[in-house]
Scaffold this motif. Structure first.
Motif, PDB file in Angstrom:
ATOM      1  N   ALA A 103       1.160  59.360 -13.709  1.00 10.06           N
ATOM      2  CA  ALA A 103       2.469  59.986 -13.530  1.00 10.06           C
ATOM      3  C   ALA A 103       3.032  60.445 -14.871  1.00 10.06           C
ATOM      4  N   CYS A 104       2.924  59.610 -15.886  1.00 13.64           N
ATOM      5  CA  CYS A 104       3.416  59.986 -17.223  1.00 13.64           C
ATOM      6  C   CYS A 104       2.650  61.196 -17.758  1.00 13.64           C
ATOM      7  N   ALA A 105       1.345  61.200 -17.596  1.00 11.59           N
ATOM      8  CA  ALA A 105       0.542  62.334 -18.055  1.00 11.59           C
ATOM      9  C   ALA A 105       0.921  63.599 -17.295  1.00 11.59           C
ATOM     10  N   HIS A 106       1.131  63.462 -15.992  1.00 13.00           N
ATOM     11  CA  HIS A 106       1.513  64.618 -15.178  1.00 13.00           C
ATOM     12  C   HIS A 106       2.856  65.183 -15.635  1.00 13.00           C
ATOM     13  N   ILE A 107       3.833  64.311 -15.865  1.00 12.13           N
ATOM     14  CA  ILE A 107       5.157  64.757 -16.316  1.00 12.13           C
ATOM     15  C   ILE A 107       5.038  65.460 -17.670  1.00 12.13           C
ATOM     16  N   SER A 108       4.349  64.835 -18.600  1.00  5.94           N
ATOM     17  CA  SER A 108       4.206  65.416 -19.933  1.00  5.94           C
ATOM     18  C   SER A 108       3.503  66.769 -19.872  1.00  5.94           C
ATOM     19  N   ASN A 109       2.394  66.823 -19.158  1.00  2.00           N
ATOM     20  CA  ASN A 109       1.645  68.081 -19.051  1.00  2.00           C
ATOM     21  C   ASN A 109       2.447  69.155 -18.328  1.00  2.00           C
ATOM     22  N   HIS A 110       3.142  68.774 -17.268  1.00  2.00           N
ATOM     23  CA  HIS A 110       3.924  69.745 -16.515  1.00  2.00           C
ATOM     24  C   HIS A 110       5.054  70.317 -17.375  1.00  2.00           C
ATOM     25  N   LEU A 111       5.721  69.478 -18.146  1.00  5.87           N
ATOM     26  CA  LEU A 111       6.809  69.969 -18.985  1.00  5.87           C
ATOM     27  C   LEU A 111       6.278  70.846 -20.116  1.00  5.87           C
ATOM     28  N   TYR A 113       3.640  72.736 -19.829  1.00  9.78           N
ATOM     29  CA  TYR A 113       3.334  73.984 -19.137  1.00  9.78           C
ATOM     30  C   TYR A 113       4.614  74.764 -18.839  1.00  9.78           C
ATOM     31  N   THR A 114       5.641  74.068 -18.360  1.00 10.67           N
ATOM     32  CA  THR A 114       6.903  74.723 -18.022  1.00 10.67           C
ATOM     33  C   THR A 114       7.517  75.384 -19.244  1.00 10.67           C
ATOM     34  N   LYS A 115       7.503  74.672 -20.369  1.00 15.10           N
ATOM     35  CA  LYS A 115       8.067  75.212 -21.607  1.00 15.10           C
ATOM     36  C   LYS A 115       7.299  76.466 -22.041  1.00 15.10           C
ATOM     37  N   ALA A 116       5.974  76.407 -22.010  1.00 16.89           N
ATOM     38  CA  ALA A 116       5.160  77.559 -22.403  1.00 16.89           C
ATOM     39  C   ALA A 116       5.333  78.711 -21.425  1.00 16.89           C
ATOM     40  N   SER A 117       5.384  78.405 -20.135  1.00 15.52           N
ATOM     41  CA  SER A 117       5.540  79.430 -19.113  1.00 15.52           C
ATOM     42  C   SER A 117       6.899  80.116 -19.233  1.00 15.52           C
ATOM     43  N   LYS A 118       7.934  79.328 -19.464  1.00 20.81           N
ATOM     44  CA  LYS A 118       9.279  79.883 -19.623  1.00 20.81           C
ATOM     45  C   LYS A 118       9.328  80.809 -20.828  1.00 20.81           C
ATOM     46  N   LYS A 119       8.700  80.403 -21.914  1.00 19.21           N
ATOM     47  CA  LYS A 119       8.674  81.233 -23.115  1.00 19.21           C
ATOM     48  C   LYS A 119       7.924  82.541 -22.841  1.00 19.21           C
ATOM     49  N   ALA A 120       6.797  82.449 -22.150  1.00 15.59           N
ATOM     50  CA  ALA A 120       6.030  83.653 -21.828  1.00 15.59           C
ATOM     51  C   ALA A 120       6.826  84.581 -20.914  1.00 15.59           C
ATOM     52  N   ASP A 121       7.521  84.015 -19.928  1.00 14.40           N
ATOM     53  CA  ASP A 121       8.358  84.829 -19.036  1.00 14.40           C
ATOM     54  C   ASP A 121       9.468  85.531 -19.816  1.00 14.40           C
ATOM     55  N   ASP A 122      10.123  84.786 -20.711  1.00 15.13           N
ATOM     56  CA  ASP A 122      11.191  85.376 -21.519  1.00 15.13           C
ATOM     57  C   ASP A 122      10.659  86.513 -22.395  1.00 15.13           C
ATOM     58  N   GLU A 123       9.485  86.305 -22.980  1.00 13.68           N
ATOM     59  CA  GLU A 123       8.895  87.356 -23.821  1.00 13.68           C
ATOM     60  C   GLU A 123       8.518  88.574 -22.985  1.00 13.68           C
ATOM     61  N   TRP A 124       8.006  88.354 -21.776  1.00 11.56           N
ATOM     62  CA  TRP A 124       7.642  89.469 -20.908  1.00 11.56           C
ATOM     63  C   TRP A 124       8.886  90.272 -20.535  1.00 11.56           C
ATOM     64  N   ILE A 125       9.958  89.575 -20.148  1.00  9.42           N
ATOM     65  CA  ILE A 125      11.203  90.268 -19.785  1.00  9.42           C
ATOM     66  C   ILE A 125      11.742  91.041 -20.980  1.00  9.42           C
TER      67      ILE A 125
END
Length: 153
Positions: A103-111, A113-125
């Motif tokens: 669960a800890c690994a999943h939370i860490s990895n998901h966050l 990913y979320t941070k990187a994905s959000k940054k990529a989305d912001d850059e695309w926009i």
């Protein structure tokens, strides 16, 4: 008090805390808003805490494994029912530690990913807004604020 009563009280208290989370100010959006805003720093802090919990739990959650297994096996070989029960508890503990580690690994990895994905989305926009339509020279290559809404309909 029975377990069910205590558990029900704890769930009700947690629900009240969650329902009033936006009432105390802070970074929560205004009431009635459907948006949930989390900054990159907050995502990073939560992910880092999960990562630290994972690292700490991996070693400390298993520190008594060998001694517990030895004790359980020894008691069992001497004919004590406690030995079998102790071995079973040790196995259950190990399963629970592994589940919490996952669960800890999943939370860490998901966050992460979320941070990187959000940054990529912001850059695309940002890129899309810079390359769309006629741009006012004073806008430094960006779409003026008065024109942005027509691209999101």
């Amino acid at each position: 008090m029975s377990f069910e009563e205590e558990w029900g009280q704890l769930k009700a208290a947690a629900a009240m805390r969650l329902n009033s989370a936006g009432d105390s100010g802070g970074s929560a959006p205004a009431k009635g808003s459907a948006d949930y805003v989390v900054s990159d720093d907050e995502l990073g802090d939560i992910g880092h805490a999960a990562f630290e919990l994972f690292n700490g739990l991996e070693s400390t959650g298993k520190h008594a494994k060998v001694a517990s297994e030895t004790a359980g096996t020894g008691l069992k070989s001497e004919g004590f029912d406690t030995g079998a029960a102790f071995t079973e508890v040790t196995g259950t503990w190990e399963t629970q530690v592994k589940t919490l580690l996952q669960a800890c690994a999943h939370i860490s990895n998901h966050l992460d990913y979320t941070k990187a994905s959000k940054k990529a989305d912001d850059e695309w926009i940002e890129t899309q807004l810079r390359i769309v339509g006629p741009v006012a020279p004073e806008a430094d290559g960006a779409v003026p604020a008065s024109q942005i809404s027509k691209y999101f309909q």
